[in-house]
Design an enzyme around this catalytic site. Sequence first.
Site, PDB file in Angstrom:
ATOM      1  N   LYS A 196       0.849  -1.195   0.000  1.00 46.72           N
ATOM      2  CA  LYS A 196       0.000   0.000   0.000  1.00 46.72           C
ATOM      3  C   LYS A 196       0.884   1.244   0.000  1.00 46.72           C
ATOM      4  CE  LYS A 196      -3.887   2.119   2.496  1.00 46.72           C
ATOM      5  NZ  LYS A 196      -4.711   2.075   3.741  1.00 46.72           N
ATOM      6  N   SER A 252      -9.718   1.814   2.531  1.00 47.35           N
ATOM      7  CA  SER A 252      -8.836   2.530   1.642  1.00 47.35           C
ATOM      8  C   SER A 252      -7.782   1.655   0.950  1.00 47.35           C
ATOM      9  CB  SER A 252      -8.124   3.647   2.420  1.00 47.35           C
ATOM     10  OG  SER A 252      -7.312   3.108   3.444  1.00 47.35           O
ATOM     11  N   SER A 276      -9.960  -0.362   6.902  1.00 43.98           N
ATOM     12  CA  SER A 276      -9.359  -0.302   5.560  1.00 43.98           C
ATOM     13  C   SER A 276      -8.583  -1.530   5.105  1.00 43.98           C
ATOM     14  CB  SER A 276      -8.434   0.909   5.452  1.00 43.98           C
ATOM     15  OG  SER A 276      -9.202   2.048   5.196  1.00 43.98           O
TER      16      SER A 276
END
Length: 459
Positions: free
Chosen positions: A60, A135, A159
């Site tokens: 990420k 996210s 997330s």
Amino acid sequence: MSAVELLDRHLAAIEREEPRVHAFLRLCEGEARVQAEAADRLFAAGDGAGALTGIPVAIKDVLSVRGVETTAGSRILRGYRPPYDATAIARLREAGAVFLGMTNCDEFAMGSSTENSGFHTTANPHDPTRVPGGSSGGSAAAVAAGEAVYALGTDTGGSIRQPAALCGVVGMKPTYGRVSRYGLIAFASSLDQIGPFTASVRDAALVLQAISGMDPRDATSADRPVDLLSDLERGVEGLRLGVPREYFQVEGMEPGVKTAVERAVLLLERNGAELVEVSLPHTDYGLAAYYIIAPAEASSNLARFDGVKYGARDEDAQTLVDTYLRTRRHGFGTEVRRRIMLGTYALSAGYYDAYYLKAQKVRTLIAQDFERAFETCDAIVSATAPTVAFPIGAKVDDPLAMYLNDVLTLGGNLAGVPGVSLPCGTSDGLPVGLQVLAPQWADATALRVARAYEAARDA
Ligand code: GLN
């Protein structure tokens, strides 16, 4: 198969899937090849290789990777190359991992769909007209599309677990303090945790085992033993699983999701678990408390992005203050600016007691709800998200509807407890996630229950 062959297979998958999925923001193919070759040398030498040696991972875009552009999905950090590795990344590097690249996410991890990314929206591999969740949607989609063996994400209010649920993969948020946050670009420091996305529960345990543990660079990382593998296959015989009444009655719960999760819970019962009804009475206040606390911390954490210390700077500004104002106005997207304003307001003199302090008290009540529930059960089971993956664009104009997707996950962050999401069937042909929450530091229990369900599901 050699590490280089494994890498080539994943690079081919990336080439095939990316035009449809858009999980990545940038690849680091050159670095990956060097790492894969090093792994193959270790294998040839016959020792020094571990479970993660030579295995390709997607990261990420909020986790600092030395020398690789890391932007937190924000235009304000364009061009920023961290001079150091986050601790979780350093641990994977030591374990011989192969870094594929940085995955898309909502800007500064604020969102539930990747639609707040400063760059593009990722598509759900199961249906590219739908969101992958967020996210950490890029990380979830990369694993779901077979572009990476595993991925790292972060979870502040859901997330990791919510995109794992929407993409049909395993995702885990560990106990707060289990994994060092050093080198993680902070959103809300008292809630953020790093964790894995994988295809199986065992893989999640392996990855979490590798990145966990005390780190002198993060004062909130805990010096506690980590053994996630010994009990993994023990099954649920003799375990009490709490079914929280409130979690099955939340606003917007889709009937198909509810049915799939109820079936999963019954399967666990048939495999020896004892079901007990539990109550988390302050569930209704979780969302409100979270959306005061997280923006308050974000408004403080994001003050450092001023056009001077990191990333992009507005070059037309004439004065110092103008540099700050223009850089932040143009560098941050709408949702990030909304949260900075909300958080600054909640922390300001005169409103601090009414909002921030009140929210902190509610946070304590929610943590106590979990403590009480865990007096009568070993783990809690529920849906991960109230819905399946929703169409791209469906919630962009309604932040509150978007926020509601986290109603079942953010309690775990407020209380600091670990949670796993794993696939439990489908609704309307789209994946549904089963969430397993456990008491603080009982990450191994959450994984054990998840593994028991996975084994029964696949039997
Ligand atoms: N969707 C939630 C938010 O927007 C949670 C995000 C997260 O866990 N990083 O804040």
